[in-house]
Design an enzyme around this catalytic site. Structure first.
Site, PDB file in Angstrom:
ATOM      1  N   GLY A   9      47.600  43.011  40.118  1.00 23.72           N
ATOM      2  CA  GLY A   9      46.697  43.545  39.105  1.00 23.72           C
ATOM      3  C   GLY A   9      45.569  42.590  38.781  1.00 23.72           C
ATOM      4  CG  ASN A  10      46.145  38.657  37.403  1.00 24.71           C
ATOM      5  OD1 ASN A  10      45.832  39.208  36.361  1.00 24.71           O
ATOM      6  ND2 ASN A  10      47.190  37.863  37.491  1.00 24.71           N
ATOM      7  CE  LYS A 122      55.408  41.922  36.553  1.00 22.87           C
ATOM      8  NZ  LYS A 122      55.210  41.280  37.868  1.00 22.87           N
ATOM      9  CE  LYS A 202      51.569  42.974  43.574  1.00 18.22           C
ATOM     10  NZ  LYS A 202      51.877  41.702  42.934  1.00 18.22           N
ATOM     11  CE  LYS A 260      52.042  37.168  44.156  1.00 22.22           C
ATOM     12  NZ  LYS A 260      52.466  37.452  42.778  1.00 22.22           N
TER      13      LYS A 260
END
Length: 306
Positions: A9-10, A122, A202, A260
């Site tokens: 999103g960044n 989060k 995500k 990640k």
């Protein structure tokens, strides 16, 4: 190849930028240019983040004097899926007018007993000064974590179990569509499709989808060109090739790089196929293997550091 790409999103709203639609549309256009180049040659499933966007909507909802209470997070995740998915589909579609591009509102099943609901970690939304974060914590019961630019709200992030719309996603990919799904980690729901308060990571959803659609490659894009060992210390060095076991033995920040790492390791171990972490602005080189950190079994970490 069939490729699953996760963008944060960044990437659509950079640190310090105002959350204006025009700003985000400009960033979406930049990302879409690179994504369209990949989609012109490969089957492509895109999973996008929504941390800044869902946090902004949550704050606006809480402040709305016409509401008895703010909208629940699962609903706000679905709202950001529609907004960001529309922007991406629109921008990619302009560059590939003969390729169907579709954004799908996605639900992800999580466990109501997931321990994450007792340990919010989060980050979402903007950065707050310490005084304002303390006020919001008292008024709204929000929890915060300290990051370098300031205090940031944290919410539960349960692990994804199942993507409800998986059969639809698979059929769209088979039909040659560019698919945008799992946005913001998907709207979190229980097995009976009841929404819950949380934001699923995500990257973990991208790994789950990549495994289930039998992707040849999972790519997770971030704002750094490599995964770094000893990040932020004098011993910092980029990693070019590593195995899941080598990466899992290393220490990474829980709220940023660790998910990640968990995602690419899970995909590589489950499928035997490669995964990559790299920078959005180097996407073409990341896919060819010229840039980024590449994760596969037998990664030879010791011999492949730069």
């Amino acid at each position: 190849m069939r490729i699953v790409i996760a963008i944060g999103g960044n990437a659509l709203l950079h640190h310090g930028e105002r959350a204006d639609a025009t700003t985000q549309l400009r960033n979406v256009a930049s990302a879409a240019e690179q994504l369209a180049c990949v989609a012109a040659r490969h089957q492509l499933l895109i999973v996008h983040g929504n941390g800044p966007q869902v946090g902004l909507l949550a704050e606006e909802s809480e402040r709305d004097p016409t509401l008895e209470r703010g909208y629940p997070l699962d609903t706000l995740v679905a709202e950001t899926q529609g907004m960001i998915g529309y922007w991406l589909a629109q921008s990619i579609g302009r560059r590939l007018p003969d390729t169907p591009v579709g954004a799908l509102i996605t639900q992800v099943v999580v466990s109501a007993a997931d321990p994450a609901f007792d340990r919010p970690d989060k980050p979402i939304g903007p950065y707050y000064p310490m005084e304002e974060a303390e006020r919001l914590a008292g008024e709204r019961g929000w929890e915060f974590t300290k990051e370098e630019p300031g205090m940031r709200r944290v919410v539960p992030s349960p692990r994804p179990i199942r993507v409800i719309e998986l059969p639809i996603i698979g059929r769209l990919l088979d039909d040659g569509c560019v698919v945008i799904a799992g946005g913001g980690g998907g709207a979190p729901v229980t097995g009976d499709r009841t929404g819950v308060e949380g934001v699923v990571d995500k990257d973990l959803v991208a790994a789950l989808l990549a495994e289930q659609v039998e992707a040849d490659l999972l790519v997770i894009l971030t704002d750094v060109p490599y995964v770094y060992a000893h990040y932020g210390t004098p011993r910092e060095r980029p990693l070019v090739l590593a195995s899941p076991e080598e990466l899992e033995a290393m220490s990474f920040a829980a709220g940023s790089m660790r998910p990640k790492i968990d995602a690419v390791c899970a995909f590589a171990r489950a499928t035997g196929r490669p995964a990559t972490i790299g920078a959005l602005n180097e996407l073409a080189a990341v896919i060819t293997g010229a840039r980024g950190t590449h994760i596969r079994e037998g990664g030879e970490l010791g011999r492949r550091q730069r």
